[in-house]
Design a protein around this motif. Structure first.
Motif, PDB file in Angstrom:
ATOM      1  N   VAL A 103       0.694  -1.187   0.065  1.00  0.00           N
ATOM      2  CA  VAL A 103       0.097  -0.029   0.034  1.00  0.00           C
ATOM      3  C   VAL A 103       1.076   1.061   0.117  1.00  0.00           C
ATOM      4  N   VAL A 104       1.886   1.266   0.852  1.00  0.00           N
ATOM      5  CA  VAL A 104       2.874   2.304   0.825  1.00  0.00           C
ATOM      6  C   VAL A 104       3.420   2.496  -0.370  1.00  0.00           C
ATOM      7  N   LEU A 107       1.627   4.366  -3.140  1.00  0.00           N
ATOM      8  CA  LEU A 107       0.821   5.616  -2.775  1.00  0.00           C
ATOM      9  C   LEU A 107       0.694   6.684  -3.965  1.00  0.00           C
ATOM     10  N   TYR A 112      -0.225  13.092   0.682  1.00  0.00           N
ATOM     11  CA  TYR A 112      -1.021  12.148   1.046  1.00  0.00           C
ATOM     12  C   TYR A 112      -1.927  12.423   2.192  1.00  0.00           C
ATOM     13  N   LEU A 150      -5.428   3.812   2.841  1.00  0.00           N
ATOM     14  CA  LEU A 150      -4.980   4.912   1.680  1.00  0.00           C
ATOM     15  C   LEU A 150      -4.620   4.387   0.524  1.00  0.00           C
ATOM     16  N   ALA A 151      -4.855   3.037   0.295  1.00  0.00           N
ATOM     17  CA  ALA A 151      -5.024   2.359  -1.126  1.00  0.00           C
ATOM     18  C   ALA A 151      -6.204   2.749  -1.781  1.00  0.00           C
ATOM     19  N   LEU A 195       5.540  10.112   5.979  1.00  0.00           N
ATOM     20  CA  LEU A 195       4.485  10.199   4.974  1.00  0.00           C
ATOM     21  C   LEU A 195       4.131  11.866   4.545  1.00  0.00           C
ATOM     22  N   ARG A 200       7.494   8.404   0.485  1.00  0.00           N
ATOM     23  CA  ARG A 200       7.042   7.196   0.373  1.00  0.00           C
ATOM     24  C   ARG A 200       7.780   5.960   0.539  1.00  0.00           C
TER      25      ARG A 200
END
Length: 234
Positions: A103-104, A107, A112, A150-151, A195, A200
């Motif tokens: 996920v990270v 990004l 973010y 966050l995805a 972040l 990232r």
């Protein structure tokens, strides 16, 4: 019981279109929040009465959560919240590492949307000041849940809801929750700041080390319980 009072409060969420899936959502959330520790026997009469649902609906919800490895049915004894093994814990962290780091990594370009992450960090810090280590554990799980969010993927969120509920079951065996959770308050904050700075790659590196260290700590806690003769672990 306080747990049943909490469930009665959730009854309004069911409305007239109560389904086993919605009941299982409520019970999963309660497990993830730490209301039902591993080994707890779930009473059909008490929980069904608190939620105002039929026995058949509740049994279907239990079946769904058994499939998710959160509950276990013991013949002639009833339904219980699972007690995890060390192998379960290792698999949970393997899944967490695969999903959270991906996920990270995916990004895209900053900035973010980390407001919910920041709130989880603040909640954890406040709980620590109050000496509420169960609250710190809950805030930590919320932090990682918001990180996955966050995805922007409903499927990933759904997958990880069960994983995080299982994670709470792992945390329950820790004799000293402060020792386990306190170091990660600062590490959550560090990931958040990274972040916020738009780094990232740096955040992914911090997260990978974080998850490795957290796994080591939980496995060591399990090993101590085994050495002390704890039942049903390992």
């Amino acid at each position: 019981m306080a747990e049943l009072t909490e469930l009665a409060d959730d009854r309004a969420l069911l409305g007239r279109t109560s389904t086993a899936e919605r009941v299982s959502d409520i019970l999963r959330s309660r497990i993830a929040e730490g209301y039902f520790p591993p080994g707890t026997r779930l009473s059909e009469d008490s929980i069904g009465g608190a939620l105002g649902v039929s026995r058949n609906t509740l049994r279907e919800a239990f079946r769904l959560l058994t499939h998710e490895r959160l509950l276990v049915h013991e013949l002639n004894r009833g339904v219980f919240v699972r007690v995890l093994t060390i192998e379960d814990v290792e698999d949970i962290y393997r899944t967490r590492t695969l999903v959270e780091c991906a996920v990270v990594r995916g990004l895209g370009k900053p900035p973010y949307a980390v407001d919910d992450l920041a709130q989880a960090v603040a909640d954890g810090q406040r709980a620590a000041r109050e000496g509420d280590w169960k609250g710190v554990s809950t805030a930590n799980i919320h932090f990682h849940r918001e990180l996955v969010a966050l995805a922007g993927s409903d499927r990933t969120d759904e997958l990880m809801r069960s994983v995080f509920a299982e994670l709470r079951l792992a945390f329950h065996v820790v004799a000293d929750p402060r020792r386990l959770h306190e170091p990660y308050l600062a590490r959550n904050h560090e990931i958040l700041k990274t972040l916020q700075a738009g780094d990232r790659d740096g955040a992914e590196q911090l997260l990978a080390v974080y998850l490795h260290d957290s796994l080591t700590g939980v496995v060591e806690a399990y090993a101590r319980r085994v050495a002390d003769g704890a039942q049903g672990i390992g």
